[in-house]
Scaffold this active site. Structure first.
Site, PDB file in Angstrom:
ATOM      1  N   ARG A  34      38.669   7.824  14.128  1.00  0.00           N
ATOM      2  CA  ARG A  34      37.887   8.075  15.621  1.00  0.00           C
ATOM      3  C   ARG A  34      37.266   6.864  16.053  1.00  0.00           C
ATOM      4  O   ARG A  34      36.531   6.291  15.256  1.00  0.00           O
ATOM      5  CB  ARG A  34      37.000   9.156  15.443  1.00  0.00           C
ATOM      6  CG  ARG A  34      37.621  10.803  15.321  1.00  0.00           C
ATOM      7  CD  ARG A  34      36.593  11.743  15.274  1.00  0.00           C
ATOM      8  NE  ARG A  34      37.342  13.080  14.871  1.00  0.00           N
ATOM      9  CZ  ARG A  34      36.675  14.221  14.450  1.00  0.00           C
ATOM     10  NH1 ARG A  34      35.260  14.180  14.543  1.00  0.00           N
ATOM     11  NH2 ARG A  34      37.366  15.327  14.190  1.00  0.00           N
ATOM     12  N   GLU A  83      15.758  -9.985  14.077  1.00  0.00           N
ATOM     13  CA  GLU A  83      15.659  -9.007  13.633  1.00  0.00           C
ATOM     14  C   GLU A  83      13.984  -8.030  13.121  1.00  0.00           C
ATOM     15  O   GLU A  83      13.844  -7.011  13.212  1.00  0.00           O
ATOM     16  CB  GLU A  83      16.644  -8.665  12.249  1.00  0.00           C
ATOM     17  CG  GLU A  83      17.717  -9.040  12.228  1.00  0.00           C
ATOM     18  CD  GLU A  83      18.309 -10.387  12.596  1.00  0.00           C
ATOM     19  OE1 GLU A  83      17.441 -11.371  12.598  1.00  0.00           O
ATOM     20  OE2 GLU A  83      19.353 -10.674  12.758  1.00  0.00           O
ATOM     21  N   PHE A 108      20.833  -7.930   7.234  1.00  0.00           N
ATOM     22  CA  PHE A 108      19.626  -8.477   8.008  1.00  0.00           C
ATOM     23  C   PHE A 108      18.498  -7.563   7.900  1.00  0.00           C
ATOM     24  O   PHE A 108      17.209  -7.792   8.012  1.00  0.00           O
ATOM     25  CB  PHE A 108      20.090  -8.713   9.507  1.00  0.00           C
ATOM     26  CG  PHE A 108      21.157  -9.703   9.794  1.00  0.00           C
ATOM     27  CD1 PHE A 108      21.296 -10.729   8.716  1.00  0.00           C
ATOM     28  CD2 PHE A 108      21.899  -9.841  10.638  1.00  0.00           C
ATOM     29  CE1 PHE A 108      22.525 -11.584   8.812  1.00  0.00           C
ATOM     30  CE2 PHE A 108      23.166 -10.330  10.922  1.00  0.00           C
ATOM     31  CZ  PHE A 108      23.324 -11.406   9.879  1.00  0.00           C
ATOM     32  N   ARG A 191      31.859   1.568  11.356  1.00  0.00           N
ATOM     33  CA  ARG A 191      31.850   1.190  12.999  1.00  0.00           C
ATOM     34  C   ARG A 191      33.245   1.093  13.392  1.00  0.00           C
ATOM     35  O   ARG A 191      34.323   1.102  12.321  1.00  0.00           O
ATOM     36  CB  ARG A 191      31.226  -0.142  13.061  1.00  0.00           C
ATOM     37  CG  ARG A 191      31.726  -1.250  12.426  1.00  0.00           C
ATOM     38  CD  ARG A 191      31.180  -2.635  12.942  1.00  0.00           C
ATOM     39  NE  ARG A 191      32.316  -3.750  12.457  1.00  0.00           N
ATOM     40  CZ  ARG A 191      31.815  -4.736  12.514  1.00  0.00           C
ATOM     41  NH1 ARG A 191      30.836  -5.356  12.825  1.00  0.00           N
ATOM     42  NH2 ARG A 191      32.669  -5.839  12.142  1.00  0.00           N
TER      43      ARG A 191
END
Length: 341
Positions: A34, A83, A108, A191
Protein backbone atom coordinates in the site's frame (compact mmCIF):
# COMPACT_ATOMS: atom_id res chain seq x y z
CA UNK A 1 15.94 -6.95 -5.45
CA UNK A 2 18.39 -7.93 -8.15
CA UNK A 3 17.78 -7.76 -11.88
CA UNK A 4 19.53 -9.50 -14.73
CA UNK A 5 21.78 -7.21 -16.79
CA UNK A 6 20.67 -6.45 -20.33
CA UNK A 7 22.85 -8.31 -22.86
CA UNK A 8 25.01 -5.94 -24.91
CA UNK A 9 25.38 -6.57 -28.65
CA UNK A 10 27.18 -4.68 -31.38
CA UNK A 11 23.88 -3.08 -32.41
CA UNK A 12 22.59 -2.34 -28.92
CA UNK A 13 23.68 0.63 -26.83
CA UNK A 14 25.30 -0.15 -23.51
CA UNK A 15 22.73 0.21 -20.72
CA UNK A 16 23.89 1.82 -17.51
CA UNK A 17 23.36 -0.61 -14.65
CA UNK A 18 21.94 0.72 -11.40
CA UNK A 19 22.26 -0.42 -7.84
CA UNK A 20 19.54 -1.09 -5.28
CA UNK A 21 21.72 0.28 -2.49
CA UNK A 22 19.64 3.45 -2.30
CA UNK A 23 16.25 1.71 -2.32
CA UNK A 24 14.58 1.60 1.09
CA UNK A 25 11.69 -0.69 0.15
CA UNK A 26 11.66 -4.05 1.91
CA UNK A 27 8.81 -5.56 -0.13
CA UNK A 28 9.58 -8.89 -1.76
CA UNK A 29 8.94 -9.34 -5.46
CA UNK A 30 5.20 -9.73 -6.09
CA UNK A 31 4.29 -8.85 -2.49
CA UNK A 32 1.12 -6.79 -1.96
CA UNK A 33 1.82 -3.21 -0.87
CA UNK A 34 0.00 0.00 0.00
CA UNK A 35 1.35 3.44 -0.81
CA UNK A 36 2.37 5.74 2.03
CA UNK A 37 0.13 4.37 4.82
CA UNK A 38 1.43 6.94 7.31
CA UNK A 39 0.81 9.94 5.07
CA UNK A 40 -2.69 8.81 4.07
CA UNK A 41 -3.52 7.73 7.61
CA UNK A 42 -2.54 11.11 9.02
CA UNK A 43 -4.64 12.94 6.41
CA UNK A 44 -7.65 10.81 7.29
CA UNK A 45 -7.19 11.41 11.01
CA UNK A 46 -6.69 15.16 10.51
CA UNK A 47 -10.15 15.45 8.94
CA UNK A 48 -11.66 15.16 12.41
CA UNK A 49 -8.68 16.44 14.41
CA UNK A 50 -7.97 20.13 13.70
CA UNK A 51 -5.27 20.06 16.39
CA UNK A 52 -3.03 17.81 14.30
CA UNK A 53 -0.05 19.50 12.63
CA UNK A 54 2.84 18.07 10.64
CA UNK A 55 6.49 19.12 10.74
CA UNK A 56 9.57 17.82 8.98
CA UNK A 57 13.25 18.65 8.59
CA UNK A 58 13.50 18.79 4.79
CA UNK A 59 12.27 15.19 4.45
CA UNK A 60 8.55 15.50 3.72
CA UNK A 61 8.79 13.46 0.53
CA UNK A 62 10.94 10.80 2.19
CA UNK A 63 8.71 10.33 5.25
CA UNK A 64 5.41 10.46 3.31
CA UNK A 65 4.46 13.70 5.10
CA UNK A 66 4.20 15.46 1.73
CA UNK A 67 0.73 13.89 1.42
CA UNK A 68 -0.38 15.67 4.59
CA UNK A 69 1.31 18.90 3.41
CA UNK A 70 -0.69 18.81 0.18
CA UNK A 71 -3.99 18.20 1.98
CA UNK A 72 -3.38 20.69 4.82
CA UNK A 73 -0.75 23.24 3.73
CA UNK A 74 -1.73 25.64 6.52
CA UNK A 75 -1.01 22.93 9.11
CA UNK A 76 2.36 21.88 7.71
CA UNK A 77 5.74 23.29 8.78
CA UNK A 78 8.93 22.82 6.77
CA UNK A 79 11.78 23.38 9.22
CA UNK A 80 14.69 22.84 6.83
CA UNK A 81 17.72 20.71 7.66
CA UNK A 82 17.52 21.54 11.36
CA UNK A 83 16.39 18.55 13.43
CA UNK A 84 17.00 20.24 16.79
CA UNK A 85 14.79 23.13 15.72
CA UNK A 86 12.22 20.61 14.46
CA UNK A 87 11.89 18.98 17.89
CA UNK A 88 11.90 22.27 19.79
CA UNK A 89 9.17 23.68 17.55
CA UNK A 90 7.11 20.51 17.95
CA UNK A 91 7.41 20.90 21.72
CA UNK A 92 6.26 24.51 21.52
CA UNK A 93 3.25 23.60 19.40
CA UNK A 94 2.32 20.83 21.85
CA UNK A 95 2.44 23.33 24.70
CA UNK A 96 -0.05 25.50 22.78
CA UNK A 97 -2.53 22.63 22.49
CA UNK A 98 -1.59 21.14 19.12
CA UNK A 99 -0.83 17.49 18.34
CA UNK A 100 2.47 17.60 16.41
CA UNK A 101 3.68 14.77 14.17
CA UNK A 102 7.39 15.44 13.54
CA UNK A 103 9.17 13.42 10.85
CA UNK A 104 12.78 12.87 9.91
CA UNK A 105 15.20 9.96 9.52
CA UNK A 106 15.64 7.79 12.59
CA UNK A 107 19.39 8.41 12.81
CA UNK A 108 18.85 12.17 12.91
CA UNK A 109 16.24 12.02 15.66
CA UNK A 110 18.13 9.53 17.81
CA UNK A 111 21.62 11.00 17.44
CA UNK A 112 21.38 14.62 16.31
CA UNK A 113 18.31 15.76 18.25
CA UNK A 114 18.52 13.57 21.34
CA UNK A 115 19.04 16.28 23.94
CA UNK A 116 16.26 18.44 22.50
CA UNK A 117 13.84 15.52 22.56
CA UNK A 118 14.86 14.64 26.11
CA UNK A 119 14.62 18.15 27.56
CA UNK A 120 11.89 19.80 25.49
CA UNK A 121 9.58 16.82 24.91
CA UNK A 122 10.16 13.79 27.15
CA UNK A 123 10.90 15.56 30.42
CA UNK A 124 7.74 17.62 29.97
CA UNK A 125 5.80 14.51 28.84
CA UNK A 126 4.39 16.41 25.86
CA UNK A 127 2.24 14.66 23.21
CA UNK A 128 4.74 14.96 20.35
CA UNK A 129 4.72 12.05 17.90
CA UNK A 130 8.19 11.47 16.45
CA UNK A 131 7.83 9.44 13.24
CA UNK A 132 11.10 8.36 11.65
CA UNK A 133 12.00 6.61 8.42
CA UNK A 134 14.94 4.26 7.70
CA UNK A 135 14.86 2.31 10.99
CA UNK A 136 17.43 -0.42 11.45
CA UNK A 137 18.73 -1.93 8.24
CA UNK A 138 16.17 -0.56 5.77
CA UNK A 139 18.61 1.46 3.69
CA UNK A 140 21.83 0.63 1.93
CA UNK A 141 23.41 4.05 2.58
CA UNK A 142 25.65 2.76 5.36
CA UNK A 143 26.22 3.87 8.98
CA UNK A 144 25.31 7.53 8.35
CA UNK A 145 21.70 6.53 7.63
CA UNK A 146 21.23 3.09 9.24
CA UNK A 147 19.51 3.57 12.61
CA UNK A 148 20.62 0.31 14.19
CA UNK A 149 20.71 1.76 17.73
CA UNK A 150 17.60 3.98 17.84
CA UNK A 151 15.49 1.70 20.04
CA UNK A 152 18.32 1.38 22.56
CA UNK A 153 18.66 5.17 22.67
CA UNK A 154 14.95 5.87 23.14
CA UNK A 155 14.30 2.94 25.51
CA UNK A 156 16.56 4.71 28.01
CA UNK A 157 14.55 7.94 27.75
CA UNK A 158 11.87 8.31 30.46
CA UNK A 159 8.26 8.84 29.30
CA UNK A 160 9.03 7.71 25.72
CA UNK A 161 6.74 5.10 24.13
CA UNK A 162 8.30 3.13 21.26
CA UNK A 163 6.44 1.51 18.34
CA UNK A 164 8.02 -0.74 15.70
CA UNK A 165 5.27 -1.63 13.17
CA UNK A 166 5.43 -4.61 10.84
CA UNK A 167 3.56 -3.45 7.74
CA UNK A 168 1.03 -1.02 6.25
CA UNK A 169 -1.81 -2.38 8.39
CA UNK A 170 0.22 -1.85 11.56
CA UNK A 171 1.05 1.74 10.57
CA UNK A 172 -2.56 2.54 9.68
CA UNK A 173 -3.66 1.28 13.09
CA UNK A 174 -0.84 2.96 14.97
CA UNK A 175 -1.47 6.50 13.67
CA UNK A 176 -4.83 7.09 15.41
CA UNK A 177 -3.72 5.08 18.46
CA UNK A 178 -0.65 7.21 19.14
CA UNK A 179 -2.67 10.37 18.52
CA UNK A 180 -4.96 9.32 21.39
CA UNK A 181 -2.02 8.60 23.67
CA UNK A 182 -1.27 11.65 25.86
CA UNK A 183 2.54 11.38 25.97
CA UNK A 184 5.48 11.36 23.54
CA UNK A 185 5.84 8.51 21.06
CA UNK A 186 8.67 7.35 18.81
CA UNK A 187 7.38 5.40 15.80
CA UNK A 188 9.73 3.61 13.38
CA UNK A 189 8.34 4.32 9.93
CA UNK A 190 8.14 2.15 6.83
CA UNK A 191 7.60 4.51 3.92
CA UNK A 192 6.64 4.46 0.24
CA UNK A 193 5.22 1.17 -1.02
CA UNK A 194 4.82 -0.67 2.28
CA UNK A 195 4.12 -4.44 2.34
CA UNK A 196 0.76 -5.77 3.49
CA UNK A 197 1.25 -8.88 5.61
CA UNK A 198 -1.00 -8.87 8.67
CA UNK A 199 -4.27 -9.02 6.72
CA UNK A 200 -3.90 -12.83 6.81
CA UNK A 201 -3.97 -12.97 10.61
CA UNK A 202 -7.11 -11.16 11.84
CA UNK A 203 -4.85 -8.55 13.41
CA UNK A 204 -5.57 -5.10 14.80
CA UNK A 205 -2.98 -2.79 16.31
CA UNK A 206 -3.36 -2.03 20.02
CA UNK A 207 -0.92 0.26 21.78
CA UNK A 208 1.04 -1.68 24.40
CA UNK A 209 -0.19 -5.10 23.27
CA UNK A 210 1.59 -8.07 21.72
CA UNK A 211 -0.50 -10.39 19.53
CA UNK A 212 -0.05 -14.05 18.70
CA UNK A 213 -0.33 -14.34 14.92
CA UNK A 214 0.12 -18.10 14.64
CA UNK A 215 0.65 -21.01 17.02
CA UNK A 216 3.29 -23.72 17.01
CA UNK A 217 4.78 -26.42 19.23
CA UNK A 218 8.52 -26.29 18.50
CA UNK A 219 9.54 -22.63 18.25
CA UNK A 220 8.15 -19.36 19.60
CA UNK A 221 9.27 -16.29 17.68
CA UNK A 222 8.82 -12.97 19.51
CA UNK A 223 9.35 -10.23 16.95
CA UNK A 224 8.73 -6.65 15.93
CA UNK A 225 8.92 -4.49 12.82
CA UNK A 226 9.95 -6.05 9.52
CA UNK A 227 11.31 -9.08 11.35
CA UNK A 228 7.72 -10.11 12.09
CA UNK A 229 7.22 -10.16 8.34
CA UNK A 230 10.33 -12.29 7.97
CA UNK A 231 9.58 -14.81 10.73
CA UNK A 232 6.04 -15.32 9.43
CA UNK A 233 7.50 -16.34 6.07
CA UNK A 234 10.19 -18.40 7.80
CA UNK A 235 7.51 -20.20 9.82
CA UNK A 236 5.70 -21.20 6.62
CA UNK A 237 8.92 -22.60 5.15
CA UNK A 238 9.87 -24.41 8.37
CA UNK A 239 6.43 -26.05 8.42
CA UNK A 240 7.48 -27.94 5.29
CA UNK A 241 10.39 -29.41 7.27
CA UNK A 242 8.12 -30.49 10.10
CA UNK A 243 9.07 -27.62 12.40
CA UNK A 244 6.04 -25.96 13.99
CA UNK A 245 6.51 -22.26 14.79
CA UNK A 246 4.43 -19.75 16.74
CA UNK A 247 4.81 -16.01 16.13
CA UNK A 248 4.12 -13.36 18.77
CA UNK A 249 4.23 -9.87 17.26
CA UNK A 250 5.23 -7.14 19.71
CA UNK A 251 4.94 -3.78 17.91
CA UNK A 252 5.13 -1.84 21.17
CA UNK A 253 8.68 -2.10 22.48
CA UNK A 254 8.10 0.25 25.40
CA UNK A 255 6.02 -0.33 27.43
CA UNK A 256 6.55 -4.03 26.75
CA UNK A 257 3.56 -6.38 27.04
CA UNK A 258 5.21 -8.53 29.69
CA UNK A 259 1.99 -10.31 30.65
CA UNK A 260 1.42 -11.71 27.17
CA UNK A 261 5.09 -12.61 26.71
CA UNK A 262 5.14 -14.55 29.98
CA UNK A 263 1.91 -16.34 29.10
CA UNK A 264 3.31 -17.45 25.74
CA UNK A 265 6.65 -18.46 27.25
CA UNK A 266 4.85 -20.60 29.85
CA UNK A 267 2.55 -22.43 27.44
CA UNK A 268 4.92 -25.19 26.35
CA UNK A 269 8.56 -26.14 26.14
CA UNK A 270 9.66 -24.34 22.98
CA UNK A 271 12.81 -22.74 21.67
CA UNK A 272 12.25 -18.99 22.10
CA UNK A 273 13.75 -16.76 19.40
CA UNK A 274 13.54 -12.97 19.65
CA UNK A 275 13.85 -11.36 16.20
CA UNK A 276 14.35 -7.65 15.55
CA UNK A 277 15.67 -5.19 12.98
CA UNK A 278 18.02 -3.55 15.49
CA UNK A 279 21.37 -4.02 17.14
CA UNK A 280 21.67 -6.93 19.52
CA UNK A 281 22.38 -4.26 22.15
CA UNK A 282 19.48 -2.53 23.88
CA UNK A 283 16.48 -3.57 21.78
CA UNK A 284 13.57 -6.01 21.96
CA UNK A 285 15.86 -8.97 22.68
CA UNK A 286 17.28 -7.47 25.84
CA UNK A 287 13.86 -6.20 26.91
CA UNK A 288 12.31 -9.66 26.56
CA UNK A 289 15.25 -11.42 28.24
CA UNK A 290 15.11 -9.04 31.21
CA UNK A 291 11.35 -9.46 31.57
CA UNK A 292 11.70 -13.24 31.58
CA UNK A 293 14.53 -13.30 34.12
CA UNK A 294 12.86 -10.77 36.44
CA UNK A 295 9.82 -13.03 36.51
CA UNK A 296 11.73 -16.25 37.18
CA UNK A 297 11.68 -17.68 33.65
CA UNK A 298 14.73 -19.15 31.95
CA UNK A 299 13.67 -20.63 28.59
CA UNK A 300 16.02 -21.68 25.80
CA UNK A 301 16.52 -18.24 24.28
CA UNK A 302 18.20 -17.22 21.03
CA UNK A 303 18.39 -13.86 19.26
CA UNK A 304 18.09 -12.78 15.61
CA UNK A 305 19.38 -9.21 15.46
CA UNK A 306 21.94 -6.98 13.82
CA UNK A 307 25.51 -7.17 15.15
CA UNK A 308 27.03 -4.62 17.51
CA UNK A 309 28.89 -2.95 14.65
CA UNK A 310 28.73 -0.24 12.02
CA UNK A 311 27.19 -2.03 9.05
CA UNK A 312 28.22 -2.03 5.41
CA UNK A 313 26.63 -0.07 2.59
CA UNK A 314 25.15 -1.97 -0.32
CA UNK A 315 22.03 -3.62 -1.70
CA UNK A 316 19.48 -4.50 0.96
CA UNK A 317 18.96 -8.18 0.02
CA UNK A 318 22.71 -8.72 0.22
CA UNK A 319 22.99 -6.91 3.55
CA UNK A 320 20.00 -8.70 5.08
CA UNK A 321 21.51 -12.04 4.17
CA UNK A 322 24.98 -10.99 5.38
CA UNK A 323 23.69 -9.89 8.77
CA UNK A 324 21.32 -12.79 9.33
CA UNK A 325 17.86 -11.20 9.01
CA UNK A 326 16.77 -12.64 5.64
CA UNK A 327 14.15 -15.39 5.60
CA UNK A 328 16.73 -17.89 4.38
CA UNK A 329 19.17 -17.10 7.18
CA UNK A 330 16.43 -17.16 9.83
CA UNK A 331 15.39 -20.64 8.68
CA UNK A 332 19.00 -21.81 8.64
CA UNK A 333 19.76 -20.45 12.11
CA UNK A 334 16.53 -21.81 13.60
CA UNK A 335 17.33 -25.32 12.38
CA UNK A 336 20.84 -25.03 13.77
CA UNK A 337 19.61 -23.92 17.19
CA UNK A 338 17.07 -26.74 17.32
CA UNK A 339 19.82 -29.25 16.50
CA UNK A 340 21.89 -27.97 19.43
CA UNK A 341 19.43 -29.74 21.69
Amino acid sequence: MSTKPTPVTADAPKKRLTTSAMIASIAAEGQATRPAPFGHGLVKLAESRPDIVGLTADLGKYTDLHIFAKAYPDRFYQMGMAEQLLMSTAAGLAREGFMPFATTYAVFAARRAYDFIAMAIAEENLPVKIVCALPGLTTGYGPSHQATDDIAIFRAMPNMTIIDPCDAIDIEGAVPAIAEYPGPVYLRLLRGQVPVVLDEYDYQFELGKAKRLRDGADVLFISSGILTMRVLEAAKRLDKDGISCAVLHSPTIKPLDVETILAEADRMDRLLIVAENHSEIGGLGEAVALALLKNGRAPRLRHVALPDAFLDAGALPTLHDRYGISVERICERTKGWLNED
